[in-house]
Design a protein around this motif. Structure first.
Motif, PDB file in Angstrom:
ATOM      1  N   LEU A  11       0.823  -1.215   0.000  1.00 25.48           N
ATOM      2  CA  LEU A  11       0.000   0.000   0.000  1.00 25.48           C
ATOM      3  C   LEU A  11       0.853   1.258   0.000  1.00 25.48           C
ATOM      4  O   LEU A  11       0.470   2.283  -0.546  1.00 25.48           O
ATOM      5  CB  LEU A  11      -0.940   0.009   1.206  1.00 25.48           C
ATOM      6  N   ALA A  12       2.027   1.178   0.608  1.00 21.94           N
ATOM      7  CA  ALA A  12       2.905   2.345   0.693  1.00 21.94           C
ATOM      8  C   ALA A  12       3.722   2.546  -0.571  1.00 21.94           C
ATOM      9  O   ALA A  12       4.286   3.610  -0.795  1.00 21.94           O
ATOM     10  CB  ALA A  12       3.849   2.208   1.889  1.00 21.94           C
ATOM     11  N   THR A  13       3.795   1.534  -1.427  1.00 24.34           N
ATOM     12  CA  THR A  13       4.575   1.625  -2.657  1.00 24.34           C
ATOM     13  C   THR A  13       3.810   2.443  -3.680  1.00 24.34           C
ATOM     14  O   THR A  13       2.638   2.171  -3.935  1.00 24.34           O
ATOM     15  CB  THR A  13       4.851   0.218  -3.224  1.00 24.34           C
ATOM     16  N   PRO A  14       4.427   3.458  -4.282  1.00 23.49           N
ATOM     17  CA  PRO A  14       3.733   4.257  -5.293  1.00 23.49           C
ATOM     18  C   PRO A  14       3.254   3.389  -6.455  1.00 23.49           C
ATOM     19  O   PRO A  14       3.908   2.444  -6.849  1.00 23.49           O
ATOM     20  CB  PRO A  14       4.795   5.254  -5.768  1.00 23.49           C
ATOM     21  N   VAL A  15       2.094   3.741  -7.019  1.00 22.08           N
ATOM     22  CA  VAL A  15       1.522   2.981  -8.122  1.00 22.08           C
ATOM     23  C   VAL A  15       2.494   2.894  -9.285  1.00 22.08           C
ATOM     24  O   VAL A  15       2.626   1.860  -9.927  1.00 22.08           O
ATOM     25  CB  VAL A  15       0.182   3.612  -8.577  1.00 22.08           C
ATOM     26  N   ALA A  16       3.209   3.982  -9.579  1.00 19.44           N
ATOM     27  CA  ALA A  16       4.136   3.989 -10.710  1.00 19.44           C
ATOM     28  C   ALA A  16       5.249   2.971 -10.534  1.00 19.44           C
ATOM     29  O   ALA A  16       5.794   2.474 -11.504  1.00 19.44           O
ATOM     30  CB  ALA A  16       4.736   5.379 -10.898  1.00 19.44           C
ATOM     31  N   ALA A  17       5.601   2.631  -9.297  1.00 16.06           N
ATOM     32  CA  ALA A  17       6.677   1.686  -9.041  1.00 16.06           C
ATOM     33  C   ALA A  17       6.205   0.247  -9.189  1.00 16.06           C
ATOM     34  O   ALA A  17       7.016  -0.659  -9.326  1.00 16.06           O
ATOM     35  CB  ALA A  17       7.260   1.910  -7.655  1.00 16.06           C
ATOM     36  N   GLN A  18       4.895   0.006  -9.115  1.00 17.01           N
ATOM     37  CA  GLN A  18       4.368  -1.336  -9.240  1.00 17.01           C
ATOM     38  C   GLN A  18       4.244  -1.701 -10.714  1.00 17.01           C
ATOM     39  O   GLN A  18       3.729  -0.934 -11.510  1.00 17.01           O
ATOM     40  CB  GLN A  18       3.006  -1.433  -8.555  1.00 17.01           C
ATOM     41  N   SER A  19       4.714  -2.883 -11.053  1.00 17.99           N
ATOM     42  CA  SER A  19       4.657  -3.330 -12.440  1.00 17.99           C
ATOM     43  C   SER A  19       3.254  -3.819 -12.777  1.00 17.99           C
ATOM     44  O   SER A  19       2.659  -4.586 -12.022  1.00 17.99           O
ATOM     45  CB  SER A  19       5.675  -4.450 -12.654  1.00 17.99           C
ATOM     46  N   PRO A  20       2.708  -3.395 -13.905  1.00 17.64           N
ATOM     47  CA  PRO A  20       1.372  -3.845 -14.304  1.00 17.64           C
ATOM     48  C   PRO A  20       1.370  -5.338 -14.638  1.00 17.64           C
ATOM     49  O   PRO A  20       2.405  -5.913 -14.980  1.00 17.64           O
ATOM     50  CB  PRO A  20       1.067  -3.036 -15.559  1.00 17.64           C
ATOM     51  N   ASP A  21       0.214  -5.951 -14.590  1.00 15.01           N
ATOM     52  CA  ASP A  21       0.033  -7.317 -15.076  1.00 15.01           C
ATOM     53  C   ASP A  21      -0.176  -7.190 -16.582  1.00 15.01           C
ATOM     54  O   ASP A  21      -1.275  -6.860 -17.039  1.00 15.01           O
ATOM     55  CB  ASP A  21      -1.167  -7.959 -14.393  1.00 15.01           C
ATOM     56  N   TRP A  22       0.876  -7.413 -17.350  1.00 11.04           N
ATOM     57  CA  TRP A  22       0.830  -7.183 -18.792  1.00 11.04           C
ATOM     58  C   TRP A  22      -0.167  -8.099 -19.493  1.00 11.04           C
ATOM     59  O   TRP A  22      -0.635  -7.796 -20.577  1.00 11.04           O
ATOM     60  CB  TRP A  22       2.222  -7.309 -19.410  1.00 11.04           C
ATOM     61  N   ARG A  23      -0.525  -9.228 -18.858  1.00 11.51           N
ATOM     62  CA  ARG A  23      -1.516 -10.135 -19.460  1.00 11.51           C
ATOM     63  C   ARG A  23      -2.895  -9.487 -19.495  1.00 11.51           C
ATOM     64  O   ARG A  23      -3.733  -9.873 -20.298  1.00 11.51           O
ATOM     65  CB  ARG A  23      -1.586 -11.444 -18.679  1.00 11.51           C
ATOM     66  N   LYS A  24      -3.124  -8.509 -18.621  1.00 13.03           N
ATOM     67  CA  LYS A  24      -4.413  -7.826 -18.563  1.00 13.03           C
ATOM     68  C   LYS A  24      -4.388  -6.465 -19.265  1.00 13.03           C
ATOM     69  O   LYS A  24      -5.371  -5.746 -19.260  1.00 13.03           O
ATOM     70  CB  LYS A  24      -4.832  -7.635 -17.109  1.00 13.03           C
ATOM     71  N   ALA A  25      -3.267  -6.129 -19.850  1.00 15.59           N
ATOM     72  CA  ALA A  25      -3.128  -4.836 -20.532  1.00 15.59           C
ATOM     73  C   ALA A  25      -3.956  -4.814 -21.813  1.00 15.59           C
ATOM     74  O   ALA A  25      -4.125  -5.832 -22.480  1.00 15.59           O
ATOM     75  CB  ALA A  25      -1.666  -4.571 -20.849  1.00 15.59           C
ATOM     76  N   GLN A  26      -4.455  -3.639 -22.135  1.00 11.58           N
ATOM     77  CA  GLN A  26      -5.256  -3.466 -23.349  1.00 11.58           C
ATOM     78  C   GLN A  26      -4.344  -3.470 -24.571  1.00 11.58           C
ATOM     79  O   GLN A  26      -3.319  -2.791 -24.591  1.00 11.58           O
ATOM     80  CB  GLN A  26      -6.032  -2.159 -23.288  1.00 11.58           C
ATOM     81  N   PRO A  27      -4.712  -4.218 -25.618  1.00 10.91           N
ATOM     82  CA  PRO A  27      -3.887  -4.229 -26.836  1.00 10.91           C
ATOM     83  C   PRO A  27      -4.154  -3.003 -27.710  1.00 10.91           C
ATOM     84  O   PRO A  27      -5.274  -2.493 -27.774  1.00 10.91           O
ATOM     85  CB  PRO A  27      -4.335  -5.503 -27.551  1.00 10.91           C
ATOM     86  N   ILE A  28      -3.104  -2.539 -28.359  1.00  9.92           N
ATOM     87  CA  ILE A  28      -3.184  -1.482 -29.368  1.00  9.92           C
ATOM     88  C   ILE A  28      -2.428  -2.001 -30.584  1.00  9.92           C
ATOM     89  O   ILE A  28      -1.304  -2.479 -30.451  1.00  9.92           O
ATOM     90  CB  ILE A  28      -2.512  -0.170 -28.906  1.00  9.92           C
ATOM     91  N   SER A  29      -3.022  -1.903 -31.750  1.00 10.65           N
ATOM     92  CA  SER A  29      -2.360  -2.317 -32.990  1.00 10.65           C
ATOM     93  C   SER A  29      -2.217  -1.117 -33.907  1.00 10.65           C
ATOM     94  O   SER A  29      -3.185  -0.388 -34.137  1.00 10.65           O
ATOM     95  CB  SER A  29      -3.161  -3.403 -33.706  1.00 10.65           C
TER      96      SER A  29
END
Length: 132
Positions: A11-29
Motif C-alpha cells: 500500500l505504501a509503494t507508489p503505483v508507478a513503481a508497481q509493475s502492471p500485469d501485462w496479461r491484462k493490458a489493453q492491446p493497441i495495434s
C-alpha cells in the motif's frame, strides 16, 4: 504478521513503481503502410497498461517517433531497448511489441507522433496519442 507487513508495504509503494500485469493490458495495434499509420488516432487512459503491437506493412522502413510520450510512459523493462531517442524503428515487413503504462498527464492532452524517415515528411505520416 508477515502478510500484514507485506500488505502495508504494498500500500505504501507508489503505483508507478508497481509493475502492471501485462496479461491484462489493453492491446493497441498500429500498421505502417505506404500511406501512413493506421489508425492515426490512438486513445489511451492515464496510467493504464497497454501492449502496443506495431507492424510495418510498407515496402520501406519507417519509424514511430514521439520522444515526450515514451519518456513519460512507464515502458516495461524488457521493452526499453526497443525505443531509442523516442523512436520505434521498423524495416519493411518487421513487427514489434512494446508494453507501456500511459503517461499520467492531463486528460485531453495529445502527443503527436510521426515517422522521421526520409521521404515521409512530404506524406501525411503522422498520428496522435490522445490522453483520456
Amino acid at each position: 504478521m508477515k502478510p500484514i507487513l507485506l500488505g502495508m508495504i504494498a500500500l505504501a509503494t507508489p503505483v508507478a513503481a508497481q509493475s502492471p500485469d501485462w496479461r491484462k493490458a489493453q492491446p493497441i495495434s498500429i500498421r505502417m503502410t505506404d500511406d501512413g499509420f493506421i489508425p492515426r488516432s490512438i486513445p489511451v487512459r492515464q496510467g493504464a497498461p497497454y501492449v502496443l503491437r506495431i507492424v510495418n506493412r510498407s515496402d520501406k522502413g519507417h519509424n514511430l517517433t514521439q520522444e515526450a510520450f515514451f519518456d513519460q510512459a512507464l515502458v516495461a523493462g524488457r521493452d526499453r531497448n526497443k525505443i531509442h531517442g523516442g523512436k520505434i524503428v521498423l524495416a519493411s515487413g518487421e513487427g514489434m511489441t512494446v508494453r507501456f503504462r500511459a503517461p499520467v498527464t492531463r486528460r485531453g492532452g495529445t502527443y503527436q507522433f510521426s515517422s522521421t524517415t526520409l521521404g515521409d515528411a512530404g506524406k501525411d505520416y503522422t498520428g496522435v496519442f490522445l490522453i483520456r
